[in-house]
Design a protein around this motif. Structure first.
Motif, short mmCIF file in Angstrom:
data_model
loop_
_atom_site.label_atom_id
_atom_site.label_comp_id
_atom_site.label_asym_id
_atom_site.label_seq_id
_atom_site.Cartn_x
_atom_site.Cartn_y
_atom_site.Cartn_z
N ARG A 1 0.97 -1.28 0.00
CA ARG A 1 -0.08 -0.03 0.04
C ARG A 1 1.00 1.01 -0.11
NH1 ARG A 1 -2.67 -0.34 6.00
NH2 ARG A 1 -0.64 -0.05 7.42
N PRO A 2 0.45 2.08 -0.30
CA PRO A 2 1.04 3.64 -0.73
C PRO A 2 1.83 4.05 0.93
CG PRO A 2 -0.98 3.94 -1.51
CD PRO A 2 -0.97 2.61 -0.88
N PHE B 1 3.50 7.27 2.28
CA PHE B 1 3.51 8.88 2.13
C PHE B 1 4.74 9.20 2.98
CE2 PHE B 1 -1.06 7.93 0.86
CZ PHE B 1 -0.75 8.31 -0.20
N PRO C 1 -2.01 7.99 -5.59
CA PRO C 1 -1.21 6.73 -5.53
C PRO C 1 -1.54 6.03 -6.65
CG PRO C 1 -3.10 6.69 -3.90
CD PRO C 1 -3.10 8.06 -4.48
N TYR D 1 -1.33 1.97 -7.20
CA TYR D 1 -1.06 0.93 -6.53
C TYR D 1 -2.06 -0.24 -7.11
CZ TYR D 1 2.75 2.14 -3.80
OH TYR D 1 3.99 2.40 -3.09
N ASP E 1 -6.97 3.25 -8.57
CA ASP E 1 -6.01 4.07 -8.49
C ASP E 1 -5.61 4.76 -9.94
OD1 ASP E 1 -5.82 4.05 -5.68
OD2 ASP E 1 -3.85 2.87 -5.92
#
Length: 206
Positions: free
Chosen positions: A107-108, A110, A122, A124, A128
């Protein structure tokens, strides 16, 4: 006890694992919140309108049509109990196996940058990519209609100098240059790629 393998995640690793075990006739239950497998390396092409989303997403049932020992479960998982080798689904059902493979993906991150989670895009998942594609299309359409008069209106910052970031940057540059070459776009936006390391594609050899 006969082997029954639970695989959490229908991405590249989870699908490859389930296919290999299925080839050997092992009973497998593959659990994923989506009923399709997305080919993540091509998400940038969806985001930049080079490919439709359906070209990089394939239904799990099609992938495993020739694997009768693989059972597919489409559900969110609320809890994974590693010591018990079990998964608790969002509806409360509990799946238990002789082995549990965790392949739930990423998952992103940050990195604590203020505002990044709220305002960045993002890349992913297919969702998205579609969200980013629609946003880019709207910004470019505004520019084509003459509404993007403010400096920087179609500038893009790509964060991450890995394969996805580099390919996304290249695809966006090609898109803007193509629009300019046809006379549709007066001037291209500035595309800036940012990475915390001193080089791009640093995980690859020279």
């Amino acid at each position: 006890m006969d082997a029954h393998v639970l695989v959490l995640g229908g991405g590249l690793a989870g699908v490859a694992c389930a296919q290999k075990l299925g080839d050997e006739g092992v009973d497998v239950t593959l659990v994923d919140r989506n009923d399709y497998h997305q080919f993540q390396p091509l998400l940038y092409q969806v985001a930049s309108s080079q490919l439709p989303a359906e070209d990089i997403a394939r239904p799990h049932r099609a992938i495993f049509a020739a694997h009768p020992s693989v059972t597919l479960v489409t559900s969110d998982v609320s809890q994974a109990k590693l010591s018990e080798r079990s998964l608790v689904l969002s509806d409360g059902e509990v799946l238990t196996g002789s082995h549990l493979v965790m392949a739930a993906g990423a998952r992103p991150n940050f990195f604590g940058v203020p505002g990044a989670a709220e305002y960045a895009f993002p890349l992913y998942s297919v969702a998205d990519a579609e969200r980013l594609r629609l946003h880019l299309q709207q910004q470019l359409q505004d520019a084509l209609d003459g509404g993007a008069s403010e400096p920087g209106a179609i500038d893009v910052v790509v964060v991450g100098g890995g394969p996805t970031g580099v390919e996304t940057t290249g695809a966006l540059a090609e898109l803007m240059q193509a629009l300019q070459a046809t006379g549709s776009l007066e001037s291209v936006g500035q595309i800036t790629i940012v990475d915390r390391s001193p080089m791009l594609l640093g995980q690859f050899s020279d």
